[in-house]
Design an enzyme around this catalytic site. Structure first.
Site, short mmCIF file in Angstrom:
data_model
loop_
_atom_site.label_atom_id
_atom_site.label_comp_id
_atom_site.label_asym_id
_atom_site.label_seq_id
_atom_site.Cartn_x
_atom_site.Cartn_y
_atom_site.Cartn_z
N HIS A 66 0.99 -1.27 -0.09
CA HIS A 66 -0.27 0.11 -0.49
C HIS A 66 0.65 0.91 -0.21
O HIS A 66 1.68 1.66 0.65
CB HIS A 66 -0.94 0.36 1.05
CG HIS A 66 -2.04 -1.36 1.05
ND1 HIS A 66 -2.69 -1.36 2.37
CD2 HIS A 66 -2.51 -1.72 -0.05
CE1 HIS A 66 -3.92 -2.51 1.16
NE2 HIS A 66 -3.74 -2.31 0.49
N ASP A 68 0.80 4.20 1.24
CA ASP A 68 1.26 4.99 2.49
C ASP A 68 2.52 4.39 3.46
O ASP A 68 2.35 4.40 4.13
CB ASP A 68 0.86 5.18 3.89
CG ASP A 68 -0.61 3.70 3.98
OD1 ASP A 68 -0.97 2.85 2.87
OD2 ASP A 68 -1.26 3.57 5.07
N HIS A 69 2.59 3.04 2.49
CA HIS A 69 3.93 2.39 2.93
C HIS A 69 5.39 2.24 2.13
O HIS A 69 6.62 2.01 2.89
CB HIS A 69 3.73 0.95 4.05
CG HIS A 69 2.48 0.81 5.05
ND1 HIS A 69 2.83 0.54 5.91
CD2 HIS A 69 1.40 0.77 4.62
CE1 HIS A 69 1.43 0.59 6.83
NE2 HIS A 69 0.91 0.71 5.62
N ASP A 212 -0.31 -3.13 9.10
CA ASP A 212 -1.77 -2.96 8.68
C ASP A 212 -2.32 -4.92 8.44
O ASP A 212 -1.56 -5.71 8.47
CB ASP A 212 -2.25 -2.98 7.44
CG ASP A 212 -1.47 -1.03 7.16
OD1 ASP A 212 -0.56 -0.90 8.23
OD2 ASP A 212 -2.36 -0.47 6.18
N HIS A 270 -0.09 3.95 13.57
CA HIS A 270 -1.52 3.80 12.19
C HIS A 270 -2.52 4.09 12.71
O HIS A 270 -3.16 3.96 12.52
CB HIS A 270 -1.29 2.66 11.67
CG HIS A 270 -1.47 2.51 10.23
ND1 HIS A 270 -3.39 2.63 10.52
CD2 HIS A 270 -0.81 2.40 8.93
CE1 HIS A 270 -3.18 2.17 8.42
NE2 HIS A 270 -1.93 2.16 7.86
ZN ZN Z 1 -2.19 -1.21 4.20
ZN ZN Z 2 -1.59 1.62 6.33
#
Ligand code: ZN
Ligand code: ZN
Length: 304
Positions: A66, A68-69, A212, A270
């Site tokens: 993802h 955001d990572h 996550d 997170h």
């Molecule tokens: Zn994620």
């Molecule tokens: Zn995330």
């Protein structure tokens, strides 16, 4: 107690950055080495703000693909190409994650001036370096593969200098060989074995990072006896249904993992911007279950 890990949170927001929180990234320092866990957009500037520098930042582990990572890795690798703080970098992640890293790196243009290794990972040992081992474990995040990480220091044995002295082993190379597990001969001709001069092993420090994921009970097995647990807590229990639907945990679930694992300390990470005005509720919810809970914040450094 001596410090084993220095952990600096570089980004603690879920999905999108906020004014106060950048997206996911955590810097782990051990001895003179540094590891980056996840690399959201803007991570390189966050590293600069810590003053830690890029030197020795040769290992980057990515939990999943993802954005955001991982979106910060293009910029970070491009900067490495100009400043050349290292001669090689290894990025660890699932095949899908590494494919995105490869695409981002392809935009850098002129050929890379350092060696970039893309190392696919599975559950189990990711790397072993001196006294430290890193393991990946599966998380459940609506993807084919996503991972959490365990940083485990190998058991330590103290060298009993007074015993070595008595056995006539002088300070110097003989003692180093004993420490390395070899037997050596004393000046009197007697063989001295490592077990004679090493105290019984004491377990090394353990740092666990749960990225996550949905809550599932096995998470506490992976986090068992962690000296420090960093866990995502994207939602409050009032939104537990939504959390499960989108593959995330609540603060209460993160605390449950810490409690069941017998962890020593928990940092919630997170965090969703939806609770930006009510972050104390996240902490309260978790502390109700696991008292030694703290909220991660950008540029916070903790020592383990
Ligand atoms: Zn994620
Ligand atoms: Zn995330």
């Amino acid at each position: 107690m001596s410090t084993t890990f220095r952990i600096t949170f570089l980004g603690t927001s879920a999905a999108v950055p906020t004014v106060r929180r950048n997206v996911s990234a955590t810097l782990v320092a051990y001895q003179d080495l540094k590891w980056l866990i996840d690399c959201g957009e803007g991570t390189q500037r966050q590293i600069m703000r810590t003053g830690a520098g890029f030197k020795n930042l040769t290992h980057i582990v990515l939990s999943h693909e993802h954005l955001d990572h991982i979106l910060g890795i293009g910029g970070l690798l491009a900067t490495f190409n100009m400043l050349l703080p290292v001669s090689q970098v290894t990025v660890f992640g699932s095949p899908a994650t590494l494919e995105r890293v490869r695409q981002l790196a392809s935009f850098i243009g002129r050929s890379l001036q350092y060696k970039l290794h893309l190392q696919p990972i599975e559950q189990g040992l990711v790397f072993s370096h001196r006294q430290l081992e890193c393991y990946a474990f599966p998380t459940r995040h609506r993807l084919k593969r996503s991972y959490g990480f365990i940083f485990q220091e190998k058991p330590k044995r103290r060298f009993l200098a007074e015993v070595a002295e008595r056995l006539g082993i002088p300070a110097g190379p003989e003692r180093r060989r004993l420490l390395a597990g070899e037997s050596v001969q004393s000046p009197t001709g007697r063989w001295v074995h490592p077990d004679e001069v090493l105290a019984p092993p004491v377990p090394g420090k353990k740092l666990v990072y749960i990225s996550d994921t949905l809550y599932f009970p096995e998470l506490s097995t992976y986090a068992a006896e962690a000296d420090c647990l960093i866990a995502e807590a994207t939602f409050l229990s009032s939104d537990a249904e939504l959390a499960a639907e989108v593959g995330h945990m609540t603060a209460a679930q993160a605390a449950t993992v810490a409690r069941d694992a017998g962890a020593k300390r928990l940092y919630l990470n997170h965090l969703s911007q939806r609770y930006a005005q009510a972050e104390h509720l996240i902490l309260e919810e978790a502390r109700h279950i696991f008292p030694d809970t703290h909220l991660a914040s950008d540029l916070l450094t903790v020592e383990v």
